[in-house]
Design an enzyme around this catalytic site. Structure first.
Site, PDB file in Angstrom:
ATOM      1  N   ARG A  84       0.838  -1.168   0.131  1.00 20.61           N
ATOM      2  CA  ARG A  84      -0.046  -0.131   0.110  1.00 20.61           C
ATOM      3  C   ARG A  84       1.045   1.275   0.039  1.00 20.61           C
ATOM      4  NH1 ARG A  84      -4.902  -2.069   0.027  1.00 20.61           N
ATOM      5  NH2 ARG A  84      -5.094  -3.912   1.368  1.00 20.61           N
ATOM      6  N   ASP A  85       0.441   2.144  -0.869  1.00 20.88           N
ATOM      7  CA  ASP A  85       1.212   3.516  -0.838  1.00 20.88           C
ATOM      8  C   ASP A  85       1.053   4.144   0.395  1.00 20.88           C
ATOM      9  OD1 ASP A  85       1.823   5.518  -3.649  1.00 20.88           O
ATOM     10  OD2 ASP A  85       1.765   6.475  -1.572  1.00 20.88           O
ATOM     11  N   ASN A 107       4.521   6.424 -13.620  1.00 21.63           N
ATOM     12  CA  ASN A 107       5.078   7.837 -14.109  1.00 21.63           C
ATOM     13  C   ASN A 107       6.613   7.745 -14.427  1.00 21.63           C
ATOM     14  OD1 ASN A 107       2.918   9.149 -13.116  1.00 21.63           O
ATOM     15  ND2 ASN A 107       3.344   9.089 -10.928  1.00 21.63           N
ATOM     16  N   VAL A 149      10.182   8.094  -6.798  1.00 23.75           N
ATOM     17  CA  VAL A 149      10.849   7.140  -6.439  1.00 23.75           C
ATOM     18  C   VAL A 149      11.502   6.360  -7.573  1.00 23.75           C
ATOM     19  CG1 VAL A 149      10.930   4.903  -5.096  1.00 23.75           C
ATOM     20  CG2 VAL A 149       9.715   6.717  -4.274  1.00 23.75           C
ATOM     21  N   HIS A 158       7.565   1.270 -10.679  1.00 28.69           N
ATOM     22  CA  HIS A 158       6.535   0.917  -9.864  1.00 28.69           C
ATOM     23  C   HIS A 158       5.054   1.172 -10.697  1.00 28.69           C
ATOM     24  CE1 HIS A 158       7.524   4.825  -8.389  1.00 28.69           C
ATOM     25  NE2 HIS A 158       6.376   5.207  -8.624  1.00 28.69           N
ATOM     26  N   HIS A 161       1.058   2.255 -10.318  1.00 21.03           N
ATOM     27  CA  HIS A 161       0.219   2.663  -9.342  1.00 21.03           C
ATOM     28  C   HIS A 161      -1.124   1.713  -9.801  1.00 21.03           C
ATOM     29  CE1 HIS A 161       2.054   6.077  -7.629  1.00 21.03           C
ATOM     30  NE2 HIS A 161       2.922   5.966  -8.615  1.00 21.03           N
TER      31      HIS A 161
HETATM   32  P1  DGP Z   1       6.194   8.301  -8.057  1.00 23.36           P
HETATM   33  O1  DGP Z   1       5.589   9.577  -7.656  1.00 23.36           O
HETATM   34  O2  DGP Z   1       5.137   7.634  -9.409  1.00 23.36           O
HETATM   35  O3  DGP Z   1       7.419   7.914  -7.961  1.00 23.36           O
HETATM   36  O4  DGP Z   1       5.222   7.343  -6.648  1.00 23.36           O
HETATM   37  C1  DGP Z   1       5.877   6.926  -5.734  1.00 23.36           C
HETATM   38  C2  DGP Z   1       5.035   6.644  -4.582  1.00 23.36           C
HETATM   39  O5  DGP Z   1       5.622   6.055  -3.579  1.00 23.36           O
HETATM   40  C3  DGP Z   1       4.208   7.869  -3.968  1.00 23.36           C
HETATM   41  O6  DGP Z   1       2.872   7.778  -4.371  1.00 23.36           O
HETATM   42  C4  DGP Z   1       4.486   7.728  -2.329  1.00 23.36           C
HETATM   43  C5  DGP Z   1       5.107   6.397  -2.308  1.00 23.36           C
HETATM   44  N1  DGP Z   1       6.140   6.230  -1.159  1.00 23.36           N
HETATM   45  C6  DGP Z   1       7.049   6.989  -1.171  1.00 23.36           C
HETATM   46  N2  DGP Z   1       7.858   6.344  -0.089  1.00 23.36           N
HETATM   47  C7  DGP Z   1       7.088   5.533   0.420  1.00 23.36           C
HETATM   48  C8  DGP Z   1       7.351   4.481   1.499  1.00 23.36           C
HETATM   49  O7  DGP Z   1       8.292   4.795   2.307  1.00 23.36           O
HETATM   50  N3  DGP Z   1       6.487   3.589   1.582  1.00 23.36           N
HETATM   51  C9  DGP Z   1       5.295   3.300   0.938  1.00 23.36           C
HETATM   52  N4  DGP Z   1       4.541   2.293   1.245  1.00 23.36           N
HETATM   53  N5  DGP Z   1       5.102   4.253  -0.269  1.00 23.36           N
HETATM   54  C10 DGP Z   1       5.854   5.253  -0.495  1.00 23.36           C
END
Ligand code: DGP
Length: 113
Positions: A29-30, A87, A96, A100, A102
């Site tokens: 989960r995000d 993205n 990140v 990944h 979403h």
């Molecule tokens: P993007 O912006 O497409 O690179 O999405 C990165 C996503 O990763 C963003 O929606 C927040 C999520 N995210 C960042 N750090 C962490 C983390 O430490 N744990 C989790 N579960 N999600 C994270």
């Protein structure tokens, strides 16, 4: 990759709410959900951006999409609908740099923009 956040989640050095794992991907989960269902489907192998994918990754990327579909089904949002997003780089909103997918759903999503 030493300093990659998602590699650290894959290796369990950083905790996450993991809902699926198999030989190729992990899904969790995000941390900052944008919808009631917001799951990230992440390959075990470090790939920085979509630009770094090659022909050899066709099976992996297909598997990421099929996994998202299974999680949507398990989450009960397959009929109501959902969105899959990858993205890429700065203007694509990537924060990140480990690819990944979403999975977003559970509410009416607005148009992209
Ligand atoms: P993007 O912006 O497409 O690179 O999405 C990165 C996503 O990763 C963003 O929606 C927040 C999520 N995210 C960042 N750090 C962490 C983390 O430490 N744990 C989790 N579960 N999600 C994270």
């Amino acid at each position: 990759m030493e300093n990659c956040l998602f590699c650290k989640i894959v290796s369990r050095d950083i905790p996450a709410d993991i809902i699926h794992e198999d030989d190729q991907v992990i899904a969790f989960r995000d941390v900052n959900p944008q919808a009631p269902v917001h799951v990230l489907i992440v390959p075990h192998r470090h790939i920085s951006t979509v630009n770094d994918l090659t022909d050899k990754d066709q099976s992996l990327t297909g598997h990421m999409i099929l996994t998202a579909g299974q999680i949507a089904l398990q989450s009960g949002i397959d009929d109501s609908g959902y969105r899959l997003i990858m993205n890429c780089n700065q203007e694509g909103g990537q924060t990140v740099f480990h690819i990944h997918l979403h999975l977003l759903g559970g509410r009416q999503l607005t148009h992209l923009g």
